[in-house]
Design a protein around this motif. Sequence first.
Motif, PDB file in Angstrom:
ATOM      1  N   ILE A 258      45.963  15.480  26.790  1.00 47.75           N
ATOM      2  CA  ILE A 258      46.885  15.448  25.903  1.00 47.75           C
ATOM      3  C   ILE A 258      46.627  15.163  24.690  1.00 47.75           C
ATOM      4  O   ILE A 258      47.274  15.745  23.706  1.00 47.75           O
ATOM      5  CB  ILE A 258      48.058  14.616  26.645  1.00 47.75           C
ATOM      6  CG1 ILE A 258      48.470  14.872  27.876  1.00 47.75           C
ATOM      7  CG2 ILE A 258      49.190  14.270  25.428  1.00 47.75           C
ATOM      8  CD1 ILE A 258      49.431  14.224  28.761  1.00 47.75           C
ATOM      9  N   ALA A 259      45.828  14.108  24.286  1.00 53.36           N
ATOM     10  CA  ALA A 259      45.632  13.713  22.969  1.00 53.36           C
ATOM     11  C   ALA A 259      44.802  15.013  22.224  1.00 53.36           C
ATOM     12  O   ALA A 259      45.073  14.985  20.998  1.00 53.36           O
ATOM     13  CB  ALA A 259      44.675  12.445  22.850  1.00 53.36           C
ATOM     14  N   ALA A 260      44.062  15.670  22.768  1.00 48.25           N
ATOM     15  CA  ALA A 260      43.296  16.672  22.241  1.00 48.25           C
ATOM     16  C   ALA A 260      44.144  17.701  22.049  1.00 48.25           C
ATOM     17  O   ALA A 260      44.191  18.540  20.756  1.00 48.25           O
ATOM     18  CB  ALA A 260      42.038  17.211  23.384  1.00 48.25           C
ATOM     19  N   MET A 261      45.071  18.010  22.953  1.00 45.80           N
ATOM     20  CA  MET A 261      46.224  19.165  22.667  1.00 45.80           C
ATOM     21  C   MET A 261      47.167  18.806  21.360  1.00 45.80           C
ATOM     22  O   MET A 261      47.459  19.539  20.736  1.00 45.80           O
ATOM     23  CB  MET A 261      46.937  19.177  24.016  1.00 45.80           C
ATOM     24  CG  MET A 261      45.997  19.932  25.063  1.00 45.80           C
ATOM     25  SD  MET A 261      47.369  19.889  26.647  1.00 45.80           S
ATOM     26  CE  MET A 261      45.991  20.129  27.826  1.00 45.80           C
ATOM     27  N   THR A 262      47.567  17.320  21.658  1.00 44.54           N
ATOM     28  CA  THR A 262      48.477  16.910  20.262  1.00 44.54           C
ATOM     29  C   THR A 262      47.765  17.217  19.033  1.00 44.54           C
ATOM     30  O   THR A 262      48.366  17.565  17.821  1.00 44.54           O
ATOM     31  CB  THR A 262      48.673  15.489  20.535  1.00 44.54           C
ATOM     32  OG1 THR A 262      49.513  15.258  21.849  1.00 44.54           O
ATOM     33  CG2 THR A 262      49.389  14.960  19.522  1.00 44.54           C
ATOM     34  N   ALA A 263      46.379  16.807  18.965  1.00 42.90           N
ATOM     35  CA  ALA A 263      45.738  16.917  17.683  1.00 42.90           C
ATOM     36  C   ALA A 263      45.561  18.372  17.149  1.00 42.90           C
ATOM     37  O   ALA A 263      45.826  18.707  15.978  1.00 42.90           O
ATOM     38  CB  ALA A 263      44.226  16.273  17.819  1.00 42.90           C
ATOM     39  N   GLN A 264      45.638  19.376  18.000  1.00 40.96           N
ATOM     40  CA  GLN A 264      45.646  20.771  17.805  1.00 40.96           C
ATOM     41  C   GLN A 264      46.952  21.251  17.442  1.00 40.96           C
ATOM     42  O   GLN A 264      46.877  21.938  16.196  1.00 40.96           O
ATOM     43  CB  GLN A 264      45.207  21.523  18.904  1.00 40.96           C
ATOM     44  CG  GLN A 264      43.726  21.750  19.357  1.00 40.96           C
ATOM     45  CD  GLN A 264      43.447  22.528  20.496  1.00 40.96           C
ATOM     46  OE1 GLN A 264      43.948  22.366  21.745  1.00 40.96           O
ATOM     47  NE2 GLN A 264      43.124  23.954  20.304  1.00 40.96           N
ATOM     48  N   MET A 265      47.991  20.847  18.030  1.00 41.53           N
ATOM     49  CA  MET A 265      49.256  21.071  17.518  1.00 41.53           C
ATOM     50  C   MET A 265      49.653  20.550  16.166  1.00 41.53           C
ATOM     51  O   MET A 265      50.571  21.125  15.629  1.00 41.53           O
ATOM     52  CB  MET A 265      50.250  20.886  18.706  1.00 41.53           C
ATOM     53  CG  MET A 265      49.933  21.860  19.966  1.00 41.53           C
ATOM     54  SD  MET A 265      50.003  23.378  19.673  1.00 41.53           S
ATOM     55  CE  MET A 265      51.699  23.543  19.113  1.00 41.53           C
ATOM     56  N   ALA A 266      49.226  19.271  15.904  1.00 45.68           N
ATOM     57  CA  ALA A 266      49.844  18.611  14.817  1.00 45.68           C
ATOM     58  C   ALA A 266      49.153  19.408  13.603  1.00 45.68           C
ATOM     59  O   ALA A 266      49.875  19.383  12.427  1.00 45.68           O
ATOM     60  CB  ALA A 266      49.299  17.062  14.973  1.00 45.68           C
TER      61      ALA A 266
END
Length: 342
Positions: A258-266
């Motif tokens: 989830i952290a990796a996905m959040t970093a992409q979306m941010a």
Amino acid sequence: MRTTSLQPTRLPDAIRQQRLLFIAKHARWTGALHPEDGNHALYHREIREILEGLGVPLVIADSYAALFDRPDADFVFPLLNRGGFFNSEMLLPLLCNRMGLPYVGASPIVRGLSDDKHLTKLEAAARGVPTAPWALFRRGATVDVSRCPPASRWVIKPNNSSASWGIRDAHDRIELAQAVAEIHALDHDAIVEPFITGSDVEVPVITLDGEPAMLPMMIFEQADPTHLRTYQEKRDLVDRSAKYSLKLFDEPEIGARIAAMTAQMAEVFRPFDFGRFEFRVDFATGEVRLLEVNLNCNLWSEKVFGRAAVAAGFTQADLIETIVAESMLRQLAPAAARRDAA
């Protein structure tokens, strides 16, 4: 993206005397739960009281009219996000731009991008971030529910909304067509997705030292993973204590994904000052899907942001001061202000 050793940002003296205009629907509220908006009124009152405690020159307003003419302010903290009309999410930043006033939060076009669930999902799909299949039905266009992805149960909601306002479900295509018609009757576009069994993991993101930083993840852990959370539950207008609870999320493997996905979306929305990235986790299968992104989201101490801030070692006042200070530092003579802060 930083996730540890997070420290609050303080308002430096160089910008502390900037006149701050705080606009929220219940900015002047002094009572308990609002009969329609529930705990949202308590939230706005809490933010106002914290801003008063910071000692900044503060101007209070509770309507868009405060920005129809130039206000007696240098900077704006806009939390009047839902104005009761379609696409109202973008109006306050647009009015600020018209007046040449800097403000907390993302630009109008970016606010619109995150507010439109369909567009956010397109951004996710373009980056390989998994999200549920969906169909969008704009008001005024032909409605053909055969376009909806196959499912035994669908979720239908306004494509632009918050706190599950207007959400409903359907179990066959007759119910589905009726639900889309009901959303259109509310003057909103409708988005349809298969219902995903599981619980929602919430990722609050703020700005620290000019870069996105992730507060501890939270989970709305559901007693029944097939329960559809409602607006009334989220606003504390009905008892939901037996249905779900908010707690820290501590699943290292899923959390890392989830952290990796959040970093992409941010990266899609920068700069945005603060926002909440929402994921649905099916713990039976381990699948994780992005639900939506909420910029300028709820900051109340009893909700995701406030609880996550405490877990990170912040007080609620620390959280609000950090968000305002980082936004001001980004926009008001940033080089000089940062030198003063150091």
